[in-house]
Design an enzyme around this catalytic site. Sequence first.
Site, short mmCIF file in Angstrom:
data_model
loop_
_atom_site.label_atom_id
_atom_site.label_comp_id
_atom_site.label_asym_id
_atom_site.label_seq_id
_atom_site.Cartn_x
_atom_site.Cartn_y
_atom_site.Cartn_z
N GLU A 1 0.77 -1.34 0.06
CA GLU A 1 -0.04 -0.07 0.07
C GLU A 1 0.89 1.30 0.03
OE1 GLU A 1 -2.07 -3.14 2.85
OE2 GLU A 1 -0.17 -2.62 2.30
N CYS B 1 -0.06 1.23 7.37
CA CYS B 1 -0.86 1.66 6.04
C CYS B 1 -2.09 2.25 6.35
CB CYS B 1 -0.74 0.31 5.01
SG CYS B 1 0.92 0.16 4.69
#
Length: 139
Positions: free
Chosen positions: A63, A97
Amino acid sequence: MVNEPKEPTMNMSLFEMAKSSMGKAYAPYSKFFVGAALVTPNGKTFAGCNVENAAYPEGVCAEAGAISAMVLDGETKIQEIYVMGQGDALVTPCGGCRQKIREFSTPDTQIHVCDSEGIRKTLSMEELLPFSFGPENLG
């Protein structure tokens, strides 16, 4: 008549980008391959994969890679993001993330948690990171 929750429409292009990215991950230590792909409101797409190194567990999440590529291109909003990993459990974004996605999301941003077969669960930003701290908290 009760309104049933609507199933998310799978963006096949993003799904395939996440799948391809997962296949390119560099995970010699954990053997846990993750791919991510996102689209901005402008329709631009970006992908990332996890990249480990000998100082494991120090590394870069999929991510984070996709978000870095997005920012490098001058984009700052995620419309939706696909995160794909292996195994029986849902491969949701890690805590770091989640905060990175939050930085560039809106309340409408959709986070699709996938395996190689399809979407397993779709979450809103609020579901993924409730009571989050974001840029507006600093103003």
